[in-house]
Design an enzyme around this catalytic site. Structure first.
Site, mmCIF file in Angstrom:
data_model
loop_
_atom_site.group_PDB
_atom_site.id
_atom_site.type_symbol
_atom_site.label_atom_id
_atom_site.label_comp_id
_atom_site.label_asym_id
_atom_site.label_seq_id
_atom_site.Cartn_x
_atom_site.Cartn_y
_atom_site.Cartn_z
ATOM 1 N N GLU A 1 0.857 -1.188 0.000
ATOM 2 C CA GLU A 1 0.000 0.000 0.000
ATOM 3 C C GLU A 1 0.897 1.244 0.000
ATOM 4 O O GLU A 1 2.024 1.211 0.500
ATOM 5 C CB GLU A 1 -0.911 -0.058 1.246
ATOM 6 N N ASP A 2 0.391 2.313 -0.570
ATOM 7 C CA ASP A 2 1.157 3.565 -0.576
ATOM 8 C C ASP A 2 1.075 4.271 0.775
ATOM 9 O O ASP A 2 2.072 4.722 1.318
ATOM 10 C CB ASP A 2 0.697 4.504 -1.702
ATOM 11 N N ASP B 1 -3.954 5.816 6.162
ATOM 12 C CA ASP B 1 -4.441 7.066 6.759
ATOM 13 C C ASP B 1 -5.309 6.696 7.970
ATOM 14 O O ASP B 1 -4.789 6.525 9.062
ATOM 15 C CB ASP B 1 -5.220 7.812 5.661
ATOM 16 N N PHE C 1 -1.364 16.236 3.950
ATOM 17 C CA PHE C 1 -1.659 15.651 2.644
ATOM 18 C C PHE C 1 -0.386 15.610 1.815
ATOM 19 O O PHE C 1 0.311 16.617 1.691
ATOM 20 C CB PHE C 1 -2.754 16.431 1.916
ATOM 21 N N ARG D 1 1.476 11.838 -9.544
ATOM 22 C CA ARG D 1 1.905 10.451 -9.301
ATOM 23 C C ARG D 1 3.313 10.190 -9.821
ATOM 24 O O ARG D 1 4.027 9.323 -9.333
ATOM 25 C CB ARG D 1 0.956 9.457 -9.988
#
Ligand code: XMP
Ligand code: MG
Length: 180
Positions: free
Chosen positions: A104-105, A108, A157, A170
């Protein structure tokens, strides 16, 4: 020289994790995972879209045999008031009895992976571990055990290295955070 600031749509971002810092950490993570998966042939589960670059870099440091699967989540509103329900799309392998590494990136609230784990456990894999490049500990609301974490970051963010702001950014080799 990497730029210190980028503008995407209407927002400005400043450098947060340099490309070389990310690359060094990805290599370290892979070395740890190499020790744990020696003699195994895990399925690497890349959660699209955000994890495509992290997965590509990670697998090139692995020294065990592996297969790669690409899945994505469709979010939709549930019929009850419980809010968002997500369903995993694109899974082709039968993971029963297999070792799975979810890539996973960013974690959160943990909602996405909490649901992913629940769905995958039903398919009776031999094991499931999570590696996430980024984790925001202050935002965590669900109990998601992340075995391999690249960086713990504040609740800002971020974009770049696969992560997007409204589908842009990206492609950036470094990670940038939103300017206040
Ligand atoms: P949850 O709350 O399910 O969120 O753990 C995980 C997903 O939310 C997105 N996300 C971000 N995307 N910059 C992004 O580009 C961020 O700072 C960020 N925080 C959360 C991401 O899609 C991730 O899979
Ligand atoms: Mg994502």
């Amino acid at each position: 020289m990497m730029s210190e600031h980028v503008k995407l749509h209407d927002k400005s971002f400043q450098i947060y994790l340099e490309e070389s810092v990310i690359q060094e950490r990805v290599k370290e993570l892979a070395q740890t995972i190499n020790k744990d998966y020696k003699g195994k042939t895990p399925i690497i589960l890349c959660i699209l879209n955000g994890s495509f670059i992290f997965t590509a870099d990670l697998v090139r440091h692995f020294d065990f045999p592996l297969t790669v699967e690409f899945v994505r989540y469709s979010s939709y509103e549930g019929t009850s008031s419980t809010g968002k329900i997500t369903k995993m799309l694109g899974m082709k392998s039968d993971i029963a009895g297999q070792d799975v590494i979810i890539v996973e990136d960013i974690v959160d609230t943990g909602f996405t992976l909490f649901n992913a784990l629940e769905e995958l456990q039903k398919k009776s894999p031999n094991s499931i571990q999570i590696t996430s490049l980024l984790v925001k500990p202050e935002a965590l609301k669900y109990d998601v055990p992340c075995a391999y974490v690249g960086f713990e970051i504040p609740n800002d963010f971020v974009v770049g290295y696969g992560l997007d702001y409204d589908e842009h950014g990206r492609d950036l080799p470094a990670i940038y955070k939103l300017k206040e």
